[in-house]
Design an enzyme around this catalytic site. Structure first.
Site, mmCIF file in Angstrom:
data_model
loop_
_atom_site.group_PDB
_atom_site.id
_atom_site.type_symbol
_atom_site.label_atom_id
_atom_site.label_comp_id
_atom_site.label_asym_id
_atom_site.label_seq_id
_atom_site.Cartn_x
_atom_site.Cartn_y
_atom_site.Cartn_z
ATOM 1 C CG ASN A 1 -1.804 1.144 1.354
ATOM 2 O OD1 ASN A 1 -1.798 2.037 0.496
ATOM 3 N ND2 ASN A 1 -2.595 1.174 2.406
ATOM 4 C CG HIS A 37 -12.701 2.798 4.187
ATOM 5 N ND1 HIS A 37 -13.361 3.819 4.820
ATOM 6 C CD2 HIS A 37 -11.382 3.019 4.382
ATOM 7 C CE1 HIS A 37 -12.482 4.629 5.379
ATOM 8 N NE2 HIS A 37 -11.268 4.162 5.119
ATOM 9 C CD GLU A 57 -8.543 -1.830 5.176
ATOM 10 O OE1 GLU A 57 -8.005 -1.515 6.258
ATOM 11 O OE2 GLU A 57 -8.920 -1.007 4.339
ATOM 12 N NE ARG A 85 -6.245 1.161 0.507
ATOM 13 C CZ ARG A 85 -6.246 2.298 1.173
ATOM 14 N NH1 ARG A 85 -5.124 2.801 1.615
ATOM 15 N NH2 ARG A 85 -7.359 2.945 1.390
ATOM 16 N NE ARG A 89 -9.705 11.630 5.082
ATOM 17 C CZ ARG A 89 -9.707 10.351 4.708
ATOM 18 N NH1 ARG A 89 -10.671 9.884 3.946
ATOM 19 N NH2 ARG A 89 -8.754 9.528 5.101
ATOM 20 C CG HIS A 92 -13.314 1.052 8.002
ATOM 21 N ND1 HIS A 92 -12.541 -0.072 7.849
ATOM 22 C CD2 HIS A 92 -12.454 2.086 8.121
ATOM 23 C CE1 HIS A 92 -11.261 0.267 7.881
ATOM 24 N NE2 HIS A 92 -11.190 1.585 8.037
ATOM 25 N N GLY A 94 -9.860 0.832 13.836
ATOM 26 C CA GLY A 94 -9.222 1.095 15.131
ATOM 27 C C GLY A 94 -10.208 1.526 16.215
HETATM 28 P P1 ADP Z 1 -6.174 3.782 9.916
HETATM 29 O O1 ADP Z 1 -7.439 4.342 9.362
HETATM 30 O O2 ADP Z 1 -4.997 4.722 9.773
HETATM 31 O O3 ADP Z 1 -5.874 2.348 9.512
HETATM 32 P P2 ADP Z 1 -6.897 2.664 12.503
HETATM 33 O O4 ADP Z 1 -7.951 1.777 11.925
HETATM 34 O O5 ADP Z 1 -5.714 2.037 13.143
HETATM 35 O O6 ADP Z 1 -6.399 3.770 11.495
HETATM 36 O O7 ADP Z 1 -7.641 3.589 13.596
HETATM 37 C C1 ADP Z 1 -6.981 4.627 14.235
HETATM 38 C C2 ADP Z 1 -7.952 5.216 15.258
HETATM 39 O O8 ADP Z 1 -8.314 4.207 16.201
HETATM 40 C C3 ADP Z 1 -7.335 6.375 16.061
HETATM 41 O O9 ADP Z 1 -8.287 7.426 16.165
HETATM 42 C C4 ADP Z 1 -7.132 5.746 17.432
HETATM 43 O O10 ADP Z 1 -7.229 6.686 18.447
HETATM 44 C C5 ADP Z 1 -8.303 4.793 17.484
HETATM 45 N N1 ADP Z 1 -8.147 3.811 18.572
HETATM 46 C C6 ADP Z 1 -7.230 2.828 18.673
HETATM 47 N N2 ADP Z 1 -7.369 2.201 19.876
HETATM 48 C C7 ADP Z 1 -8.390 2.822 20.535
HETATM 49 C C8 ADP Z 1 -9.013 2.661 21.811
HETATM 50 N N3 ADP Z 1 -8.639 1.733 22.667
HETATM 51 N N4 ADP Z 1 -10.043 3.492 22.125
HETATM 52 C C9 ADP Z 1 -10.447 4.454 21.278
HETATM 53 N N5 ADP Z 1 -9.899 4.656 20.065
HETATM 54 C C10 ADP Z 1 -8.887 3.849 19.699
#
Ligand code: ADP
Length: 401
Positions: A9, A171, A376, A83, A231, A198, A322
């Site tokens: 990616n 996504h 993914e 990707r 965003r 997502h 996340g």
């Molecule tokens: P990306 O879109 O870059 O792949 P991720 O799917 O890893 O990102 O998501 C990142 C987000 O997930 C960030 O806002 C992070 O704060 C949030 N996050 C990760 N762990 C937690 C948690 N335990 N509680 C709340 N938010 C979380």
């Protein structure tokens, strides 16, 4: 999966990579970052979960890929899956041929930040590994099943017919994986009506009917829809003329503000785009952080409610990404805004689910609610392998006839 696939990616100054093989625990993955600068480095996980950190000063994409593949020499992949964010109207993953590369180039005006970076990566891997089959897996492809009434904007028709202005959605690999895995766990494999949320740095929702995307929150670009890290998601489109007339801002400044300075970051008055930081700040009484979280959950619930219109029947909802996978707090707050569909959250069960754990979190009546960690890379590897297998079969049929 019988082979291993290198999933790549490429961003403008980074490359996320994963060597995906049959067993998920064997996966090697990481990130080459700050490419082109003195601080360029590779950080990742190698075999057996050991950490890897390697400085590669001033390495470009090609040099970084060369270094990476050198490290993976013992695990030579059988194919490479890229990707690609925007595939225009491509409906499926494609073997990379000069025609498909041209198609990715043609879609550049629709994803000016992403597609040029993908092309740099494709160019580098083509030169480095000319013998390996390479496949483009598009974020947009899963949403090509949307009906016209979901993908058309209420704009003059020629903008669609002559300039491809329509909703594409993004996504796709995540929504496809999560809805397939979730509906399988729910015992209705790819059948029925499901919503997916997502929620990561970029966030989107999707409505899926019998395994096909029928509507999604992102549009022409990944800016439309729900609130994200930086965003804005949906705003009144007149904001452009308002800011131009009243503040003298040009289109680039407005675009940057909407993409990089808004969302959770903007609402929290530049405190953070990271949900964890905002939850902590809110617990300590920060009102901007509290409001940012509230707007995020309310707008998410509103989007899910709106997308339910795309489904003849609502069987349930999958949280991923996340935030969706980790934050019981955000899931609970969001569900509190959705009492109208018979959703009933099991608070205790909701509180037990953390990253990497899949599970059901409703009370057993009404539509189901699940947490499904996304994969993914796994999905891109699977689609890559399918495309390569299919190409091999077609080739042997041609040579046989
Ligand atoms: P990306 O879109 O870059 O792949 P991720 O799917 O890893 O990102 O998501 C990142 C987000 O997930 C960030 O806002 C992070 O704060 C949030 N996050 C990760 N762990 C937690 C948690 N335990 N509680 C709340 N938010 C979380």
């Amino acid at each position: 999966m019988s082979t291993s696939v290198l999933v790549i990616n490429c961003g403008s100054s980074s490359i996320k990579y994963a060597l995906v093989s049959e067993r998920r625990e064997d996966r090697i993955y990481g990130l080459a970052e700050n490419l082109g600068s003195a601080d360029a480095r590779i950080k990742g996980i190698t075999v057996g979960g050991a950490p890897l950190e390697l400085s590669i000063p001033y390495a470009d994409h090609e040099k970084a890929l060369e270094t990476l593949l050198g490290r993976l020499a013992n695990y030579k992949p059988q194919a490479i899956g890229h990707r690609v964010v925007h595939g225009g109207t491509s409906t499926k993953a494609e073997l990379l041929t000069p025609e498909i590369i041209e198609k990715i180039r043609e879609a550049t005006p629709l994803a000016p930040l992403h597609n040029p970076a993908h092309l740099v990566g494709i160019d580098a891997t083509m030169r480095l590994f000319p013998e390996l089959p390479q496949v483009a897996v598009f974020d947009t492809a899963f949403h090509q099943t949307m009906p016209a009434h979901a993908y058309r904007y209420a704009l003059p028709k020629f903008l669609y017919t002559e300039h491809n202005v329509r909703r594409y959605g993004f996504h796709g690999t995540s929504h496809a994986y999560v809805s397939e895995r979730g509906s399988e766990l729910a015992g209705s494999f790819k059948q029925g009506g499901w919503l997916t949320a997502h929620l990561g740095n970029g966030s989107s929702t999707c409505a899926i009917w019998n395994g096909e995307s029928v509507d999604t929150s992102m549009g022409l670009t990944p800016l439309e829809g729900i609130v994200m890290g930086t965003r804005s998601g949906d705003v009144d489109p007149s904001i452009h003329s308002f800011l131009a007339s009243n503040l003298g801002w040009d289109i680039f400044k407005i675009d940057k503000m909407l993409n990089k300075e808004s969302g959770l970051l903007g609402l929290s008055d530049n405190l953070s785009n990271d949900m964890r930081t905002l939850i902590e700040a809110s617990e300590q009484g920060n009102e901007d952080a509290t409001l940012a979280i509230e707007v995020f959950c309310y707008r998410l619930a509103k989007s899910l409610a709106a997308l339910s219109c795309a489904l003849p029947r609502l069987d349930g909802l999958f949280f991923t990404g996340g935030i969706g996978e980790n934050s019981a707090y955000i899931r609970e707050k969001t569900m509190a805004y959705l009492p109208h569909f018979g959703f009933k959250l099991n608070i205790e069960q909701n509180n037990t689910l953390k990253r990497g754990t899949e599970g059901r979190i409703d009370q057993g009546t009404g539509p189901q609610i699940w947490v499904i960690p996304t994969d993914e890379e796994g999905r891109i590897a699977k689609e890559t392998e399918q495309v390569v297998e299919h190409a091999k079969k077609s080739e042997s049929m041609v040579s046989f006839t």
